[in-house]
Design a protein around this motif. Sequence first.
Motif: not given
Length: 438
Positions: A370-380
């Motif tokens: 998460v500290g490299y590309g941010g939050v993923r697979a959470v809508p919107d």
Amino acid sequence: MTFDAEGDGDGAGVRAVASLEATDLLVFAHGWNSDRSTSTRLYDRFFAPFPGLVGPGVRLGYVGVVWPSIRFADEPIPDFDPPGALAGPGHGTALDPATREALGAFWPNRGAELDRIAGLLEERPRSAEALVEFGALVRELAGGGRAGGAADGGGGGGEPDGGGGGPDGGDGAAGAVPAIFAADVHTVCRALADGLAEAGGPAAAEDRAGPGLAAGGTTHGLWRGAKELLRQATYYRMKKRAGVVGERGLGPVLAELSGRRPGLRVHLIGHSFGARLVSFSLRAVPDGARYVKSVTLLQGAFSHYAFADRLPHDTGRGGALRGLQHRVDGPVVACHSAHDAALRVFYPLASRMAGDSAGLLGFDDRWGAVGYGGVRAVPDVPRLTLDSALRDGVPAAGCVSVDAASVVRRGGPPSGAHSDICHPELARVVVAAGRVGR
């Protein structure tokens, strides 16, 4: 507030926090810089801008969480370590005295094993048997037991935070350790040595011209990979501890504190594995409670799928923290940077090796932090630049990804900018997330 590896807290620290006459509490958990003096310097530096940032009527209380972690001396912290340290490791494969001392505190009562490990790293024997011995010693430190593809939970292939379970996101089979510590040690060390090169670490002279372990008539720097394997063992233990300390230590303390002080607003901040710690503390937030007003994750060392209801590669499972963003009466802001070599190279490499010993240098989105590309697979989930977050603010709730690479950019190999977090701009992000600004 001090916690041990099982999450047991220091009563005096908890009482001191309870006595703070504050409207808002900033609770910061460090990552791998574990000794109290370094942690205190980090907190002092990070908290310094806040008095000039908050609005009228806001009275801040400052809390630093101290928990048992470790930082190798070749992982410099910008502004803390001498400027030359940012150029990278200065001891080759050998353990410097400060790191050896820190390892002894991290693994008490394992002095004989650590002395043998230190001796092997300094001598770099040419025999394959010596590297096998080294791998066995590191495996014992990591937790012993048999090999397991998903020793730390994992949705799909042992990805560490991809699936739920116990306090660490699922422990897999009892006594299991990730395959990185049980697979062929030559293959693993070669992959880790290649990862060091990818992170920008120059090959030491001893790697180019021996001594070192030769394979196929050439030197592969396997002992440098071996040192990285030892580092990965500390990461594995810290990752598990962070989940335990967050869920069993910090989380219950904050819940109790909220019961005593119903109007107190809590803002959680975590760096690296400390980001994992504060995130796992959300598991202890009672249903309907609204005292956690914001969470800010700085270079978080856990899966970018941790908050997902469903994993893209395994839709029957969710992340270890799935849905917990809804226990925050405000946003969960994940600051990330492409200059973070620790999360760009070693987090996905170790995560992949935890469950897949084939194609060790392969990479796909399954293994990201998460500290490299941010939050993923959470809508919107909004994806903001740092400038836009500071100019326009952040959403009032839900997960938010903020690209902080414009300021989180300094640091040498092997960790890159992972610890470059003491910036007033990041303090302003915390203020914006907590809605306490001027």
